[in-house]
Design an enzyme around this catalytic site. Sequence first.
Site, PDB file in Angstrom:
ATOM      1  N   SER A  77       0.845  -1.202   0.000  1.00  0.00           N
ATOM      2  CA  SER A  77       0.000   0.000   0.000  1.00  0.00           C
ATOM      3  C   SER A  77       0.879   1.250   0.000  1.00  0.00           C
ATOM      4  CB  SER A  77      -0.955   0.054   1.200  1.00  0.00           C
ATOM      5  OG  SER A  77      -1.494   1.357   1.385  1.00  0.00           O
ATOM      6  N   TYR A 119      -2.972   0.915  10.552  1.00  0.00           N
ATOM      7  CA  TYR A 119      -2.783   0.465   9.176  1.00  0.00           C
ATOM      8  C   TYR A 119      -1.475   0.992   8.604  1.00  0.00           C
ATOM      9  CZ  TYR A 119      -3.735  -0.337   4.212  1.00  0.00           C
ATOM     10  OH  TYR A 119      -3.652  -0.743   2.909  1.00  0.00           O
TER      11      TYR A 119
END
Length: 269
Positions: free
Chosen positions: A157, A171
Amino acid sequence: MAIADVTQVALSDLISLKGRSAVVTGGAQGLGKAMARRLAEAGASVLIGDLKAEQAQAAAAELSAAYGGKVVAAALDVTDSASIAAAADLAARELGGLDIWVNNAGLYPNVPLIEMTDDAWDRVMAVNLRGVFASCREAARRMIEAGKGGVLINVVSTAGFSGVAPGVSAYVASKHGVRGLVRQLAIELAPHDIRVLGVAPTFCETEGNTAALAQLPDRVRQEIAATLTSRLGRVGVPDDIARVVLFAASDMALFMTGSTLLADAGEVA
């Protein structure tokens, strides 16, 4: 052992995964299913691992029918090392070996820092970071035993390169950790001809991402949407990322390890 020189190999053979086997975690839908689709199309036998066992079975049946290869499914919980080991053994047994492992399973909760509990933080780390570590460990053990090398691909990501938005501290921290793990495992596993790569997607239209985006304040959501559509003219779709994973898994990327490939439409630039 040394990586082969493929200068004289035809382009069609470099991209082909015929005769190889792959595991995709979180492969029942979204990015994972798109990745499994491209790997199967390239000729790989594929195991789709997912907590949603019935959905994984349906995806496996769909891809097998579409491409004619062997695609199987397994209930897989990446927070449980025994579950990961069982999936790795199943792939080795049913698919004839283990050549490619894609760590795609992940969580994207939106919880402000001051409201986040220890348990909520630990859950994100258990899936997004420890699950990647344990999966790489189990896959590498079997690849080393087989003596044929392999490829570990970890979905990082763009959150592995910078902060994102309020509420995603766990995250972002987990994805920075995965990016670091890619670098370290590339060093440790290179003597075994095991390549380790990361793929860092920007936001793409998937079931999970759409739900996560809906949790954000309206202003933040609108800012993200405007940013994502201003670079290349549209928001990413799962196949945009799946094609990069296919490249990383194939011999097209044979001289690459330790890198994280940005599939971000210029977000990090």
